[in-house]
Motif scaffolding. Structure first.
Motif, PDB file in Angstrom:
ATOM      1  N   SER A   9       0.825  -1.200   0.000  1.00 59.06           N
ATOM      2  CA  SER A   9       0.000   0.000   0.000  1.00 59.06           C
ATOM      3  C   SER A   9       0.863   1.256   0.000  1.00 59.06           C
ATOM      4  N   THR A  12      -5.071   3.104  -9.221  1.00 58.87           N
ATOM      5  CA  THR A  12      -4.019   2.519  -8.384  1.00 58.87           C
ATOM      6  C   THR A  12      -4.005   3.145  -6.994  1.00 58.87           C
ATOM      7  N   VAL A  41      -6.609   1.343  -5.132  1.00 60.84           N
ATOM      8  CA  VAL A  41      -6.094   0.027  -4.734  1.00 60.84           C
ATOM      9  C   VAL A  41      -5.189   0.174  -3.508  1.00 60.84           C
ATOM     10  N   GLY A  56      -7.303   0.632  -0.484  1.00 61.52           N
ATOM     11  CA  GLY A  56      -7.876  -0.644  -0.060  1.00 61.52           C
ATOM     12  C   GLY A  56      -6.857  -1.538   0.620  1.00 61.52           C
ATOM     13  N   LEU A  57      -5.662  -1.597   0.067  1.00 65.80           N
ATOM     14  CA  LEU A  57      -4.611  -2.406   0.693  1.00 65.80           C
ATOM     15  C   LEU A  57      -4.211  -1.853   2.063  1.00 65.80           C
ATOM     16  N   SER A 102      -2.484   7.706   0.162  1.00 70.31           N
ATOM     17  CA  SER A 102      -3.448   7.502  -0.919  1.00 70.31           C
ATOM     18  C   SER A 102      -4.686   8.367  -0.726  1.00 70.31           C
TER      19      SER A 102
END
Length: 109
Positions: A13, A62, A65, A68-69, A91
């Motif tokens: 992440s 991305t 993503v 989420g990670l 992020s």
């Protein structure tokens, strides 16, 4: 007492959020340069504008993503959470700033 290991998901992440943030920044800089250097502004249907837009959406994906990670890394038991926290924060900040810049651009257009 055993020392906790770093979360692999958190590290992923963190790396993805940093990379997507850098690439989004570069794409916004490229879009600004194209707009400033083209007389009358960039045509939205030109190949340059389409490519920049597609890459922007790809890197926003991305960043999602990475978010989420990062959230998944926060829920791992018996792992260090520092990289998951950093990935989530980076992020989120990248997504928020990018959407803010997009909203400012839409308001002025």
């Amino acid at each position: 007492m055993e020392e906790l290991k770093n979360s692999g998901i958190g590290i992923a992440s963190f790396i993805i959020s940093i990379a997507s943030g850098i690439f989004i920044f570069l794409l916004i800089a490229i879009a600004g340069y194209l707009e400033a250097s083209t007389p009358g502004g960039v045509n939205e249907e030109s190949s340059e504008a389409i490519i920049v837009g597609l890459f922007l959406f790809a890197f926003l994906g991305t960043a999602l993503v990475a978010l989420g990670l990062g959230i998944a890394g926060l829920f791992q038991k018996e792992r260090k959470k520092i990289f998951a926290i950093l990935g989530t924060v980076f992020s989120t900040v990248t997504l928020a700033i990018t959407f803010l810049i997009m909203m400012i651009g839409l308001a002025e257009g």
